[in-house]
Design an enzyme around this catalytic site. Structure first.
Site, PDB file in Angstrom:
ATOM      1  N   ASP A 163       0.835  -1.208   0.000  1.00  0.00           N
ATOM      2  CA  ASP A 163       0.000   0.000   0.000  1.00  0.00           C
ATOM      3  C   ASP A 163       0.867   1.256   0.000  1.00  0.00           C
ATOM      4  O   ASP A 163       2.057   1.215   0.301  1.00  0.00           O
ATOM      5  CB  ASP A 163      -0.891   0.011   1.245  1.00  0.00           C
ATOM      6  CG  ASP A 163      -0.064  -0.076   2.517  1.00  0.00           C
ATOM      7  OD1 ASP A 163       0.911  -0.868   2.545  1.00  0.00           O
ATOM      8  OD2 ASP A 163      -0.363   0.645   3.483  1.00  0.00           O
ATOM      9  N   GLU A 164       0.255   2.352  -0.336  1.00  0.00           N
ATOM     10  CA  GLU A 164       0.819   3.692  -0.179  1.00  0.00           C
ATOM     11  C   GLU A 164       2.253   3.802  -0.697  1.00  0.00           C
ATOM     12  O   GLU A 164       3.159   4.217   0.018  1.00  0.00           O
ATOM     13  CB  GLU A 164       0.738   4.115   1.294  1.00  0.00           C
ATOM     14  CG  GLU A 164      -0.704   4.176   1.795  1.00  0.00           C
ATOM     15  CD  GLU A 164      -0.813   4.609   3.248  1.00  0.00           C
ATOM     16  OE1 GLU A 164      -1.718   5.406   3.561  1.00  0.00           O
ATOM     17  OE2 GLU A 164      -0.008   4.169   4.084  1.00  0.00           O
ATOM     18  N   VAL A 165       2.436   3.377  -1.926  1.00  0.00           N
ATOM     19  CA  VAL A 165       3.764   3.462  -2.540  1.00  0.00           C
ATOM     20  C   VAL A 165       3.863   4.787  -3.293  1.00  0.00           C
ATOM     21  O   VAL A 165       3.169   4.988  -4.293  1.00  0.00           O
ATOM     22  CB  VAL A 165       3.992   2.258  -3.482  1.00  0.00           C
ATOM     23  CG1 VAL A 165       5.351   2.384  -4.163  1.00  0.00           C
ATOM     24  CG2 VAL A 165       3.903   0.952  -2.698  1.00  0.00           C
TER      25      VAL A 165
END
Lengths: 567, 567
Positions: free
Chosen positions: B357-359
């Site tokens: 997530d949240e790259v």
């Protein structure tokens, strides 16, 4: 430390084994000698000396809470065997209380050892010497202990150490418990070696409490606290060397306790499930005793008795005046006598709290039959208040209890109180000086700094509250039994009581246990906050949900991600 | 219930003892027969039927949480012997997991019995039949059980009861654990008789979970949670029949886990004391297994890896770009492979969470050598993200793990994910319907309603979140493994994690365990709040600091004095 060890170190001091096989006075003398020797030695050891500055380097701080009375340490690290064996000595060494406590601490300290074992350990045996086989727990019972951890150098010449030894010597079981707590705080898990280690060995500690009464009030009327929760609180108290749980069982909101003589009283509980049986109360007393903690029960009369009337409406002056309890009826005092007779079988502690606070007599004077009774007896409402308190005191004294009363009783009728009375301060800082000047004993709970439900009171305020403030006469100082932090329950239930108590109660606990010079020095050298952070994390490791130290309001969560040791 | 009992009740159904000594299918058939009989009988018994209205009278509500699948009860009260004996039967009856669980529940249920014994009890033996001696815990392991409590009438004629019997029959150890939890909730302490009693006997319950994956995420990176605290959470999960602890061990803030292959990784921990050894992790897995709970570990790559670089700075693209992990270096994937190799020895669960997530790839494209590498490989930053995720998936799959990834991976490259991938929803309500339509399995954690750190989300929102919402195709529905509530740790540490989790996690737990028709009916008949109050108080009794149900924001204290059962 065993007598045998002492003899090995100091053969010239050999006592007659008949006269004083394990006497602590001799030991203390020896310890002071040892401490002096260590203090003066130039072999890298340092004594704490209480001027030890907090320099931001973790390893320079002694992470013990509360700080012991006398302390000396070296610079070596020793390892502790996860299969540590207890060797009990002395007439009281075989007390099941000591054996059980050893087991508890062992499982706390070695909880992370599972399956990992070194080849060799420095410390494999803990010797606990208890001089007395009398397990009676009374106010002022000797809680002193001497603690010794070897530095395992294997040589006695000029080193004052013995290989593979850790020992606690105490006069009583309860001193041994305090020593076990201190020792458990010296044991540190090393995540690299995966061994429990003791840094800065050898250790010599002589310790005893400053005050005999170090209390915490729990209020189970505003919210019922399940027995398991009360036990969690008691367990955590033992970690801070607090020794009196003031159980404010009953109040106007609910009457949760079973009273066999008046079986309808607990009809005043919130629900049929929010109750304590006689067996529950016994269980709590027993659980506490095994941790060296007294239970001081309270029956708060006459001002906080509304819930009593659910079961016995005659205790209310009228349906419109439900407290104070009806002063005119013999039935009222019969019920109090019945409660105290039943409670005496449960609570062995010699102090019993009779409340006496916040009595609003206006309700009496506005109730017809009470007003008439006052006229017949030529009493003012204040007289009736005094009459009630003194009759309740007489009942408690007849049960061989020392009565404790909130300060309004002293503030209102002073010398008229039974001279045995212990005055319990709460309103402000000035009353204990006045009470002890009149010859009463006193317990400090100044609400401005020691009420845990005051969420805006920070740990520093708890720490800085000096019980002897304003009392210069040494004889008067002796009348201060100690103090108590109060966890009133209006917004504290099973969900938040522990994080409202901790870590602030620990600040008061050190004030009450450690010498005044020690706490004063700890403030001056700025080491307290570091140690309190560490102690809060220790409680967390032990499963106690102590709140962050540095929050703005007590029991607030951390404001963001970070280490326990800085929040 | 033993086969012998069944035979006694229904001699005509006698199975061959060789073919099917304790087969649950036969039992279930019988149970349904019994249920039908009871449902139709007019002798005062009533079946729950799930249209049972909450009428404000406590005794009309069935205080079980989560509600079982099928349930029937009578109108008699039976007493339970505090010296209740476990009689284990069947190939798996002697499992130490069952024996230990019986001991745990016994001490929970009879904690108030100390010293008080009646002359006679109706139930003195609990028979637990476990059909399989295979204790392997895998996703979808059979958790069904049948529970029976006699009404102790002493007659079989038309009453379908057997004197002095309580029994649980399960196919596996883990079904038996679920049955023990349900049985423990039927046991109620009666403060008048001082006996543990079962009301509304006889009971017949057939139960099994609706979803195989009923999870709770714990985040030990934003705050380190001591092993004892994780154990407390696991223990409490078992009370709600949750069965997956998603251990979000590592994140950008700290790397607390020991990785023997790359021993500097845990230099990224907050302090040297805020760490988990390999032994700690094993201990947690073992503790959870004994409660029928899987540990799904997470290594969240590449976006949340900043803390990795404390020990190995080469994992950072540059000192100014510390995450996502450096996609260009083989070393990065060597480290991931090393971590997964080490973790595979600890975590037997077949699912492994790889995050994803949240790259924020902007950091990559602004770092010289990464930008160059992207050009050389003719990749966009998005391509590199995909490349990273797929390589990590390959590593996990090579260790015989099924990869779980947060939904951004699916949202970004859909069918490019390994088809084994389990998509983990968190951003909003729509992704699982899309994922299952593409043939992926999915876990629901919609942040709007199942993120426990969202303190303004009330229990009703947790309760009403239906995992199959928007999925009508039955084959697609089967791809929903279940759901998970997430306890992100920015403001949750050891001091407040439990009251942030409970009671809201319990609301989701019932949604995930009980049949959809049951939870729908429970909402319609307004009984949920009463039951949740009761369940929260049960947790408090068990020493779990579950917060008030009706507070405005989660984990807030009660606003004033009152009963646990209404706050």
């Amino acid at each position: 430390m065993t007598a045998a060890v002492l003899l090995l170190l100091f053969p010239q001091t050999k006592p007659s084994p008949i006269e004083m096989p394990f006497k602590a006075p001799i030991f203390s003398y020896l310890l002071i000698s040892i401490l002096s020797a260590v203090f003066l030695s130039a072999n890298g050891r340092k004594a704490l000396g209480l001027r030890h500055a907090a320099d931001g380097v973790d390893d320079s701080i002694i992470y013990l809470w509360p700080l012991p009375k006398q302390i000396s340490y070296g610079n070596r690290t020793v390892t502790v065997n996860p299969n540590l064996v207890l060797q009990s000595k002395g007439p009281g060494g075989s007390s099941p209380i000591v054996q059980e406590a050893f087991g508890r601490y062992k499982s706390l300290v070695f909880s992370q050892q599972s399956g990992f074992v070194l080849q060799e350990y420095d410390i494999s045996t803990l010797t606990v010497v208890v001089d007395s086989d009398d397990d009676t727990l009374y106010l002022g019972v000797d809680e002193s202990y001497d603690l010794y951890v070897s530095d395992a150098t294997g040589s006695t010449e000029g080193k004052l150490s013995v290989v593979g030894e850790a020992s606690i010597e105490a006069k009583t079981t309860y001193g041994a418990l305090r020593g076990l707590e201190t020792l458990s705080q010296l044991f540190t898990y090393n995540y690299k070696t995966k061994a429990v280690e003791v840094y800065k060995a050898p250790w010599y500690i002589h310790d005893e409490p400053r005050f005999p009464f170090r209390g915490l009030l729990l209020d189970t009327s505003r919210h019922f606290l399940p027995v398991n929760v009360i036990k969690q609180v008691i367990e955590s108290m033992s970690f801070a060397k607090l020794n009196v749980l003031h159980w404010h069982i009953i109040d106007e909101e609910s009457f949760p306790l079973e009273v066999p003589t008046y079986p309808n009283l607990w009809e005043g509980s919130y629900t049929k499930w929010e109750r304590y049986t006689v067996e529950d109360a016994h269980e709590i007393v027993d659980f506490a005793k095994r941790r060296g903690i007294h239970i001081m029960a309270e029956v708060d009369v006459p001002g906080h008795g509304k819930s009593w009337g659910i079961g016995y409406p005659d205790l209310w002056p009228s349906p419109n005046c439900t407290e104070p309890l009806d002063v005119t009826k013999e039935f009222t005092f019969d019920v109090i006598a019945g409660i105290l007779t039943d409670m005496r079988k449960i609570f062995p502690f010699e102090l019993f709290h009779l409340g006496g606070d916040e009595v609003h007599e206006g309700c009496w004077t506005s109730t017809g039959h009470v007003k008439l009774w006052l006229q017949e007896h030529n009493m003012t409402a204040k007289d009736a208040y005094k009459y009630f308190v003194l009759r309740a005191q007489d009942i408690a004294i007849s049960h061989n209890w020392i009565p404790v009363n909130w300060e309004e009783t002293f503030n209102t009728f002073k010398e008229n109180l039974n001279p045995q009375t212990i005055v319990h301060n709460w309103i402000g800082p000035g009353v204990c000086p006045k009470a002890v000047a009149k010859g009463f004993r006193c317990i400090v709970s100044n609400q401005g700094v020691w009420y845990l439900d005051h969420l805006d009171v920070h740990w520093e305020d708890f720490y800085n509250n000096e019980p002897l403030e304003g009392i210069s006469d040494i004889e008067h100082q002796k009348l201060i039994l100690g103090g108590e932090v109060c966890m009133w329950g209006e917004t504290a239930d099973a969900s938040d009581v522990q994080q409202t108590i901790w870590p602030r109660a620990a600040a008061a606990a050190e004030r009450l246990w450690s010498p005044r010079v020690t706490t004063t020095a700890a403030i001056l050298n700025n080491s307290v906050l570091h140690r309190l952070h560490h102690y809060r994390c220790l409680l967390n490791y032990r499963g106690i949900p102590a709140a962050p130290v540095s929050n703005k309001y007590a029991r607030q969560p951390p404001v963001g991600a970070g280490s326990c040791f800085t929040q």
